[in-house]
Write a protein that holds these residues in place. Structure first.
Motif, PDB file in Angstrom:
ATOM      1  N   LEU A 128       4.761  -7.080   6.901  1.00  0.00           N
ATOM      2  CA  LEU A 128       5.379  -6.038   6.079  1.00  0.00           C
ATOM      3  C   LEU A 128       4.977  -4.645   6.560  1.00  0.00           C
ATOM      4  CD1 LEU A 128       5.010  -7.546   2.482  1.00  0.00           C
ATOM      5  CD2 LEU A 128       7.001  -7.573   3.986  1.00  0.00           C
ATOM      6  N   THR A 129       3.731  -4.487   6.975  1.00  0.00           N
ATOM      7  CA  THR A 129       3.281  -3.198   7.496  1.00  0.00           C
ATOM      8  C   THR A 129       4.064  -2.822   8.747  1.00  0.00           C
ATOM      9  OG1 THR A 129       1.043  -3.524   6.612  1.00  0.00           O
ATOM     10  CG2 THR A 129       1.295  -1.917   8.374  1.00  0.00           C
ATOM     11  N   GLU A 130       4.246  -3.779   9.638  1.00  0.00           N
ATOM     12  CA  GLU A 130       5.023  -3.514  10.853  1.00  0.00           C
ATOM     13  C   GLU A 130       6.475  -3.195  10.507  1.00  0.00           C
ATOM     14  OE1 GLU A 130       2.919  -6.152  14.338  1.00  0.00           O
ATOM     15  OE2 GLU A 130       4.119  -7.234  12.857  1.00  0.00           O
ATOM     16  N   GLY A 131       7.039  -3.927   9.536  1.00  0.00           N
ATOM     17  CA  GLY A 131       8.420  -3.664   9.150  1.00  0.00           C
ATOM     18  C   GLY A 131       8.599  -2.285   8.551  1.00  0.00           C
ATOM     19  N   SER A 136      12.904   1.615   7.364  1.00  0.00           N
ATOM     20  CA  SER A 136      13.970   1.058   6.540  1.00  0.00           C
ATOM     21  C   SER A 136      13.497   0.768   5.114  1.00  0.00           C
ATOM     22  CB  SER A 136      14.518  -0.221   7.175  1.00  0.00           C
ATOM     23  OG  SER A 136      13.487  -1.188   7.338  1.00  0.00           O
ATOM     24  N   PHE A 137      12.212   0.667   4.922  1.00  0.00           N
ATOM     25  CA  PHE A 137      11.636   0.502   3.590  1.00  0.00           C
ATOM     26  C   PHE A 137      10.198   1.001   3.621  1.00  0.00           C
ATOM     27  CE2 PHE A 137      10.346  -3.307   5.800  1.00  0.00           C
ATOM     28  CZ  PHE A 137       9.070  -3.582   5.324  1.00  0.00           C
ATOM     29  N   ALA A 138       9.626   1.166   2.454  1.00  0.00           N
ATOM     30  CA  ALA A 138       8.233   1.594   2.339  1.00  0.00           C
ATOM     31  C   ALA A 138       7.427   0.496   1.668  1.00  0.00           C
ATOM     32  CB  ALA A 138       8.129   2.881   1.523  1.00  0.00           C
ATOM     33  N   LEU A 139       6.275   0.195   2.215  1.00  0.00           N
ATOM     34  CA  LEU A 139       5.356  -0.748   1.587  1.00  0.00           C
ATOM     35  C   LEU A 139       4.473   0.060   0.643  1.00  0.00           C
ATOM     36  CD1 LEU A 139       4.238  -3.590   1.284  1.00  0.00           C
ATOM     37  CD2 LEU A 139       2.759  -3.172   3.263  1.00  0.00           C
ATOM     38  N   LEU A 140       4.823   0.056  -0.643  1.00  0.00           N
ATOM     39  CA  LEU A 140       4.160   0.901  -1.627  1.00  0.00           C
ATOM     40  C   LEU A 140       2.823   0.332  -2.075  1.00  0.00           C
ATOM     41  CD1 LEU A 140       7.290   1.719  -3.812  1.00  0.00           C
ATOM     42  CD2 LEU A 140       6.331   3.066  -1.925  1.00  0.00           C
ATOM     43  N   ASP A 141       2.711  -0.988  -2.055  1.00  0.00           N
ATOM     44  CA  ASP A 141       1.468  -1.613  -2.519  1.00  0.00           C
ATOM     45  C   ASP A 141       1.424  -3.042  -2.000  1.00  0.00           C
ATOM     46  OD1 ASP A 141      -0.950  -1.957  -3.803  1.00  0.00           O
ATOM     47  OD2 ASP A 141      -0.105  -2.130  -5.819  1.00  0.00           O
ATOM     48  N   ILE A 156      -5.787 -16.415 -17.010  1.00  0.00           N
ATOM     49  CA  ILE A 156      -5.714 -15.602 -15.796  1.00  0.00           C
ATOM     50  C   ILE A 156      -4.611 -16.155 -14.904  1.00  0.00           C
ATOM     51  CG2 ILE A 156      -6.908 -14.712 -13.767  1.00  0.00           C
ATOM     52  CD1 ILE A 156      -9.532 -15.088 -15.194  1.00  0.00           C
ATOM     53  N   LEU A 157      -3.652 -15.318 -14.572  1.00  0.00           N
ATOM     54  CA  LEU A 157      -2.627 -15.668 -13.604  1.00  0.00           C
ATOM     55  C   LEU A 157      -3.158 -15.323 -12.220  1.00  0.00           C
ATOM     56  CD1 LEU A 157       0.430 -16.530 -13.195  1.00  0.00           C
ATOM     57  CD2 LEU A 157       0.886 -14.063 -13.068  1.00  0.00           C
ATOM     58  N   LYS A 158      -3.070 -16.263 -11.288  1.00  0.00           N
ATOM     59  CA  LYS A 158      -3.687 -16.068  -9.979  1.00  0.00           C
ATOM     60  C   LYS A 158      -2.660 -16.177  -8.845  1.00  0.00           C
ATOM     61  CE  LYS A 158      -8.247 -17.773 -11.397  1.00  0.00           C
ATOM     62  NZ  LYS A 158      -9.344 -18.724 -11.096  1.00  0.00           N
ATOM     63  N   PRO A 159      -1.840 -15.150  -8.664  1.00  0.00           N
ATOM     64  CA  PRO A 159      -0.938 -15.154  -7.502  1.00  0.00           C
ATOM     65  C   PRO A 159      -1.756 -15.049  -6.212  1.00  0.00           C
ATOM     66  CG  PRO A 159      -0.354 -13.445  -9.103  1.00  0.00           C
ATOM     67  CD  PRO A 159      -1.709 -13.930  -9.457  1.00  0.00           C
ATOM     68  N   ASP A 160      -1.115 -15.352  -5.092  1.00  0.00           N
ATOM     69  CA  ASP A 160      -1.753 -15.146  -3.800  1.00  0.00           C
ATOM     70  C   ASP A 160      -1.736 -13.674  -3.418  1.00  0.00           C
ATOM     71  OD1 ASP A 160      -2.304 -17.845  -3.455  1.00  0.00           O
ATOM     72  OD2 ASP A 160      -0.404 -18.233  -2.434  1.00  0.00           O
ATOM     73  N   ALA A 161      -0.728 -12.950  -3.892  1.00  0.00           N
ATOM     74  CA  ALA A 161      -0.624 -11.529  -3.568  1.00  0.00           C
ATOM     75  C   ALA A 161       0.381 -10.875  -4.506  1.00  0.00           C
ATOM     76  CB  ALA A 161      -0.192 -11.324  -2.116  1.00  0.00           C
ATOM     77  N   PHE A 162       0.327  -9.547  -4.556  1.00  0.00           N
ATOM     78  CA  PHE A 162       1.326  -8.733  -5.247  1.00  0.00           C
ATOM     79  C   PHE A 162       1.816  -7.701  -4.247  1.00  0.00           C
ATOM     80  CE2 PHE A 162       2.329  -4.708  -7.335  1.00  0.00           C
ATOM     81  CZ  PHE A 162       3.327  -5.101  -8.228  1.00  0.00           C
ATOM     82  N   ALA A 163       3.122  -7.545  -4.133  1.00  0.00           N
ATOM     83  CA  ALA A 163       3.699  -6.581  -3.197  1.00  0.00           C
ATOM     84  C   ALA A 163       4.721  -5.714  -3.910  1.00  0.00           C
ATOM     85  CB  ALA A 163       4.358  -7.302  -2.019  1.00  0.00           C
ATOM     86  N   GLN A 164       4.805  -4.463  -3.498  1.00  0.00           N
ATOM     87  CA  GLN A 164       5.806  -3.544  -4.035  1.00  0.00           C
ATOM     88  C   GLN A 164       6.439  -2.790  -2.877  1.00  0.00           C
ATOM     89  OE1 GLN A 164       4.833   0.064  -6.564  1.00  0.00           O
ATOM     90  NE2 GLN A 164       5.742  -1.258  -8.123  1.00  0.00           N
ATOM     91  N   LEU A 165       7.759  -2.873  -2.798  1.00  0.00           N
ATOM     92  CA  LEU A 165       8.507  -2.243  -1.716  1.00  0.00           C
ATOM     93  C   LEU A 165       9.478  -1.214  -2.282  1.00  0.00           C
ATOM     94  CD1 LEU A 165       7.432  -4.870  -0.374  1.00  0.00           C
ATOM     95  CD2 LEU A 165       9.574  -5.009   0.889  1.00  0.00           C
ATOM     96  N   GLY A 166       9.682  -0.157  -1.536  1.00  0.00           N
ATOM     97  CA  GLY A 166      10.674   0.846  -1.887  1.00  0.00           C
ATOM     98  C   GLY A 166      11.715   0.960  -0.799  1.00  0.00           C
ATOM     99  N   VAL A 167      12.984   1.008  -1.198  1.00  0.00           N
ATOM    100  CA  VAL A 167      14.083   1.062  -0.234  1.00  0.00           C
ATOM    101  C   VAL A 167      14.942   2.283  -0.548  1.00  0.00           C
ATOM    102  CG1 VAL A 167      16.070  -0.146   0.752  1.00  0.00           C
ATOM    103  CG2 VAL A 167      14.096  -1.451  -0.071  1.00  0.00           C
TER     104      VAL A 167
END
Length: 260
Positions: A128-131, A136-141, A156-167
């Motif tokens: 995602l960082t490379e993309g 074309s988009f921003a990796l916000l978090d 407790i909810l235990k996802p592997d990760a949380f991601a936020q993208l801006g386009v």
């Protein structure tokens, strides 16, 4: 080498901004390969100097006990030198991470199943960082576990990760998407995966009551191959009340679902 306060005080001024960023990211992800670190921090170097600079920096940080090599060096392939190693924070790095992260991780003890999982989550972040560099988009978090965990009630909810993208679209429209991420490596079957769906549904109901004005992140399961993707889609299809919350994507092309 004894890691004393005097040693750390002398080492601190020698570290560059890139060194501190490497410490921060290795502390967040617990384990990164030399190749992943090269793609994150040496992309601005020329093709001929990228590997040489990465080798010099990682050798220096390892010598200072900031980073430690763990696991077995992988043999073969195009990667050579320090790109083939796995890196975690060493003793000095653990102390220094307290200044770069609010929650530095404990030293990593090598265990193959967890190593593969940590590296798969890290690979998603690197991709995602490379993309995002294309514009074309921003990796916000991007929050790996345990930073992405969510507490609600006594659960407790235990996802592997949380991601936020801006386009930003050509016509000026803007869209921000938030995602809980599950990196599935096709080695969990039955109850363990099936319990993930009701966990997310319970958190979704809690979120609707506590913050009804805020949108809920989409939950994306990333799988390594088509057979596994079909299996995950079948699990989701059995929960018609939850289909709108979940999506399945390929680890080889995460942007296809995250930007859809």
């Amino acid at each position: 080498m004894s890691i004393t306060n005097r040693y750390l005080n002398q080492l601190g001024p020698q570290l560059t901004e890139r060194d501190l960023s490497i410490i921060h990211e290795v502390g967040r992800f617990k384990l990164l390969t030399g190749g992943q670190l090269e793609r994150l921090f040496f992309a601005d170097c020329s093709d001929t100097s990228r590997a040489r600079n990465r080798q010099a920096v990682l050798r220096r940080l390892t010598g200072h006990r900031v980073l430690a090599r763990v696991g077995q060096r992988r043999v073969g392939g195009a990667q050579r030198g320090s790109a083939s190693y796995f890196y975690t924070l060493d003793v000095a790095g653990q102390h220094l991470a307290q200044g770069t992260s609010g929650r530095p991780r404990r030293p990593y003890s090598w265990y193959e199943p967890t190593a593969a999982h940590f590296l798969a989550v890290a690979e998603l972040y690197v991709t995602l960082t490379e993309g995002a560099r294309s514009g074309s988009f921003a990796l916000l978090d991007f929050q790996p576990e345990p930073y992405c965990w969510r507490t609600f009630g006594h659960r407790i909810l235990k996802p592997d990760a949380f991601a936020q993208l801006g386009v930003v679209y050509p016509d000026g429209r803007r869209r921000k998407g938030s995602f809980f991420v599950e990196v599935d490596r096709a080695n969990q079957y039955g109850a363990k995966i099936e319990t993930k769906l009701p966990q997310y549904l319970a958190y979704y109901q809690h979120h609707r009551q506590a913050q009804p004005e805020q949108s809920f992140p989409r939950v994306v399961f990333f799988a390594p191959h088509e057979q596994r993707m079909r299996y995950l889609r079948r699990l989701i299809a059995e929960r018609p009340d939850a289909r709108h919350l979940f999506a399945v994507g390929s680890l080889d092309d995460p942007l296809a679902v995250l930007l859809s």
